[in-house]
Design a protein around this motif. Structure first.
Motif, PDB file in Angstrom:
ATOM      1  N   LYS A  98       0.859  -1.206   0.000  1.00 33.87           N
ATOM      2  CA  LYS A  98       0.000   0.000   0.000  1.00 33.87           C
ATOM      3  C   LYS A  98       0.878   1.232   0.000  1.00 33.87           C
ATOM      4  CE  LYS A  98      -4.152  -1.834   2.032  1.00 33.87           C
ATOM      5  NZ  LYS A  98      -5.161  -1.854   0.995  1.00 33.87           N
ATOM      6  N   LYS A 100       0.640   3.801  -2.290  1.00 32.27           N
ATOM      7  CA  LYS A 100       0.073   5.011  -2.908  1.00 32.27           C
ATOM      8  C   LYS A 100      -0.509   5.957  -1.868  1.00 32.27           C
ATOM      9  CE  LYS A 100      -1.341   2.933  -7.251  1.00 32.27           C
ATOM     10  NZ  LYS A 100      -2.216   1.780  -6.925  1.00 32.27           N
ATOM     11  N   GLU A 102      -3.308   7.537  -1.968  1.00 35.84           N
ATOM     12  CA  GLU A 102      -4.734   7.278  -1.706  1.00 35.84           C
ATOM     13  C   GLU A 102      -4.885   6.254  -0.593  1.00 35.84           C
ATOM     14  OE1 GLU A 102      -3.627   6.591  -5.075  1.00 35.84           O
ATOM     15  OE2 GLU A 102      -3.700   8.768  -5.303  1.00 35.84           O
ATOM     16  N   ASP A 103      -4.023   5.231  -0.647  1.00 38.87           N
ATOM     17  CA  ASP A 103      -4.071   4.190   0.384  1.00 38.87           C
ATOM     18  C   ASP A 103      -3.848   4.790   1.765  1.00 38.87           C
ATOM     19  OD1 ASP A 103      -4.423   2.189  -1.486  1.00 38.87           O
ATOM     20  OD2 ASP A 103      -2.268   1.902  -1.777  1.00 38.87           O
ATOM     21  N   THR A 104      -2.826   5.650   1.844  1.00 38.15           N
ATOM     22  CA  THR A 104      -2.499   6.237   3.136  1.00 38.15           C
ATOM     23  C   THR A 104      -3.617   7.161   3.604  1.00 38.15           C
ATOM     24  OG1 THR A 104      -0.304   6.326   2.177  1.00 38.15           O
ATOM     25  CG2 THR A 104      -0.553   7.190   4.388  1.00 38.15           C
ATOM     26  N   ARG A 105      -4.173   7.951   2.650  1.00 36.94           N
ATOM     27  CA  ARG A 105      -5.283   8.842   3.005  1.00 36.94           C
ATOM     28  C   ARG A 105      -6.439   8.046   3.574  1.00 36.94           C
ATOM     29  NH1 ARG A 105      -4.803  12.451  -1.643  1.00 36.94           N
ATOM     30  NH2 ARG A 105      -3.309  14.043  -1.015  1.00 36.94           N
ATOM     31  N   GLU A 106      -6.772   6.967   2.848  1.00 35.31           N
ATOM     32  CA  GLU A 106      -7.896   6.135   3.264  1.00 35.31           C
ATOM     33  C   GLU A 106      -7.640   5.582   4.668  1.00 35.31           C
ATOM     34  OE1 GLU A 106      -8.764   3.032   0.381  1.00 35.31           O
ATOM     35  OE2 GLU A 106      -9.664   1.878   2.011  1.00 35.31           O
ATOM     36  N   GLU A 109      -7.914   8.455   7.213  1.00 36.68           N
ATOM     37  CA  GLU A 109      -9.185   9.173   7.277  1.00 36.68           C
ATOM     38  C   GLU A 109      -9.890   8.972   8.618  1.00 36.68           C
ATOM     39  OE1 GLU A 109     -11.781   8.068   4.062  1.00 36.68           O
ATOM     40  OE2 GLU A 109     -10.720   9.476   2.735  1.00 36.68           O
ATOM     41  N   HIS A 134       4.415  11.168  -1.042  1.00 36.90           N
ATOM     42  CA  HIS A 134       3.115  11.758  -0.720  1.00 36.90           C
ATOM     43  C   HIS A 134       2.522  11.085   0.504  1.00 36.90           C
ATOM     44  CE1 HIS A 134       2.939  14.434  -4.087  1.00 36.90           C
ATOM     45  NE2 HIS A 134       3.235  13.448  -4.937  1.00 36.90           N
ATOM     46  N   SER A 135       2.675   9.772   0.550  1.00 39.69           N
ATOM     47  CA  SER A 135       2.138   9.040   1.697  1.00 39.69           C
ATOM     48  C   SER A 135       2.840   9.447   2.980  1.00 39.69           C
ATOM     49  CB  SER A 135       2.304   7.536   1.485  1.00 39.69           C
ATOM     50  OG  SER A 135       1.588   7.121   0.357  1.00 39.69           O
TER      51      SER A 135
END
Ligand SMILES: [Zn+2]
Length: 601
Positions: A98, A100, A102-106, A109, A134-135
């Motif tokens: 994981k 990306k 997006e993965d970390t954001r998810e 969250e 980014h993550s």
């Protein structure tokens, strides 16, 4: 009932179950028991040393229903669910899959929300160095202002890949590789609980192969148990791992120490039957000699990395420092020889025999001396002594008890029996005598006997500084091998024999049948090579005529033929081949047997 692999079954459930990492555990226990908690921990260390195991136990400590402590109850639903990997407030992420943003954001969250059932929401991010930049930034924001109910447990094998901004916000714990001792102790306790019998040596072999990783050690133990059908023996484990067992290496040194050529060759036979890599074997021998040398000079400095510390200290007392140094030097030089030898076993055997022959109290050379002459003096020229031996056979008998004494395989030599055998035999040359004594084991190896003859023939021509020199012929073969020159110059060198060498000159005879390629340029090149090799200016005189000694080229050819003959014999005598011949009326096509491992140029 399904079988659970040992690494999983025996994963520690509490800090007190853990093997090693005391320095980390002590700090964590102290923090937990005094409620001095941080919001981000980073565990670093190589694979299988306990990073995620500690993190999971830590999650239990934080969420146990009995309260925060370093000794979670292990019985409440939080403890049980964490142990089974299904606790809703322990969020485990493998960053390697994981990466990306997006993965970390998810993932992050839901950080703001309170834990569902537990006291803390614990994020366990394994291989955290794999996250993208980014993550990392997303993670950093959370780490900068963490909600009070969140704890981050990060684990990585590679902390250098983490941004400094992340590192500076974590309490860092660096886990160590487990010592072989720790691994062996843990594996022993596992085997006792599993009621699997085992030899301790096997566990040391596994511990060595696991290179500090308990998970790897348990996986190897699992494999060993299946491979050994329940009874874990050192020999079988070493076969499984492809690593020579330490017992064999120790036996080699013991045979050298006992001056027991029979046992030495016997050990090589055992080694050959189990197809170990001879280079690995030699490395292990070098490592053992190194540890013996340390034991002789600094007994306290010997490690117990193979569970053989006491043994090493014992051997260190039996050998002289000179012996150990000589063995080491021969083994090290032999490594280079093995690269160019066309048969690794032969090279290895040769190397061991060289150790035996050149050992300060070498049995082969002393046996030759006593057999040769009634008055053993310190003359070192075998060539001159051989005629004496043939013309005066009786000293052989008179000195036989001495000779027998040097043969340590006969613990209580009986003079009545031993001389009997010898008097029946005709007077032998020194070399034949040495090989004859080696023919005592039931199945003498033809190559081994041939090798012994060469080695002991050359034995008495020892010079003190160089462990390699033998008689002129052998010496030259060794020099040419050491030079390692290829091409026409190498070819010419291999077809020369050494006539004479002094401080500033060297005389060679080039086999006249090979002289067509020779020109003065090659002469200058050979002169230069030899000068460089001996680190002094040597003037070369090169004669071209028939040669009366064996040239390196002839030596190589002879070795090749002997090995081929040996291969043919083994092939023809092989029971499977025999069965094929008998069953199918087959025959072996003449000259179709060849050796695949041809000598390198
Ligand atoms: Zn609990």
């Amino acid at each position: 009932m399904t079988y659970q692999v040992l690494a999983r079954k025996w994963r520690p459930k509490s800090f007190s179950d853990m093997a090693g990492q005391e320095h980390v555990l002590q700090t964590l226990v102290h923090a937990l028991d005094n409620q001095r908690l941080h919001h981000a921990y980073l565990f670093t260390g190589t694979r299988g040393v306990g990073k995620t195991t500690i993190a999971r136990i830590f999650a239990k400590c934080l969420n146990c229903e009995e309260g925060i402590s370093s000794t979670p109850c292990g019985k409440c639903s939080a403890c049980l669910e964490i142990g089974e990997g299904r606790f809703i407030d322990l969020i485990e992420v493998d960053a390697a899959s994981k990466t990306k943003v997006e993965d970390t954001r998810e993932l992050l969250e839901n950080v703001q929300y309170a834990p569902s059932v537990g006291r803390y929401k614990v994020y366990l991010i394994d291989e955290v160095h794999m996250l993208s930049n980014h993550s990392f930034n997303a993670l950093l924001k959370t780490l900068e202002e963490p909600p009070p109910h969140v704890v981050f447990l990060l684990a990585t094998t590679d902390p250098h890949k983490l941004p400094i901004t992340i590192l500076s916000r974590c309490l860092q714990f660096s886990l160590k590789n487990l010592s072989p001792q720790k691994i062996v102790e843990y594996l022993s306790s596992v085997l006792i609980a599993e009621q699997v019998p085992c030899e301790e040596g096997a566990l040391w072999s596994i511990a060595k192969s696991a290179q500090g990783s308990m998970r790897d050690a348990l996986t190897l133990l699992d494999q060993s148990i299946s491979f050994c059908a329940g009874n874990v023996t050192e020999a079988e484990v070493s076969t499984l791992l492809g690593t020579p067992d330490q017992a064999l290496i120790l036996r080699i040194v013991a045979a050298l120490n006992a001056e027991d050529a029979n046992d030495l060759l016997e050990t090589v036979s055992v080694i050959a039957s189990r197809s170990f890599d001879y280079f690995l074997l030699l490395d292990n021998l070098l490592s053992l000699l190194h540890r013996i040398a340390i034991a002789q000079l600094v007994p306290g400095g010997v490690d117990n990395s193979q569970g053989d510390r006491e043994q090493i200290l014992g051997i260190a007392k039996q050998l002289t420092a000179e012996q150990v140094q000589l063995y080491y030097q021969i083994a090290l030089n032999g490594r280079a020889d093995m690269n160019v030898a066309f048969d690794a076993r032969m090279a290895f055997e040769m190397l061991l025999l060289r150790m035996l022959v050149f050992s300060p109290q070498a049995p082969a050379s002393s046996a030759i001396e006593t057999a040769e002459s009634a008055t053993p003096d310190d003359s070192t020229d075998t060539q001159k002594k051989k005629p004496e031996l043939i013309s005066e056979p009786e000293p052989e008998i008179r000195l036989e008890p001495d000779n027998a004494n040097t043969q340590t395989q006969a613990p209580s030599p009986e003079p009545l029996v031993e001389p009997q055998r010898q008097t029946d035999a005709p007077a032998l040359s020194a070399a034949q005598d040495a090989s004859a004594t080696l023919e005592q084991p039931p199945e003498p190896d033809p190559i081994a006997v041939a090798e012994v003859a060469v080695a002991s023939d050359a034995a008495p021509a020892v010079a003190e500084a160089d462990p390699a020199p033998r008689n002129q012929t052998e010496r030259w073969i060794q020099i040419v091998r050491d030079l390692g020159v290829t091409g026409i110059t190498g070819n010419l060198l291999a077809n020369c024999v050494l006539v004479d060498m002094s401080d500033n000159s060297v005389t060679l005879t080039l086999d006249e049948t090979q002289s067509a390629l020779y020109n003065e340029e090659h002469g200058r090149r050979i002169e230069q090579l030899l000068s460089e090799h001996f680190k002094k200016a040597l003037k070369l005189t090169l004669l071209i005529s028939a040669i009366d000694a064996e040239s390196p080229a002839q030596f190589r050819q002879r070795m090749r033929e002997e090995a081929l003959q040996q291969a043919r014999t083994e092939f023809e005598e092989d029971e499977h081949i025999q069965a094929i011949i008998n069953t199918f009326s087959a025959y072996i096509v003449p000259d179709s047997v060849s050796i695949l491992s041809e000598e390198k140029p």
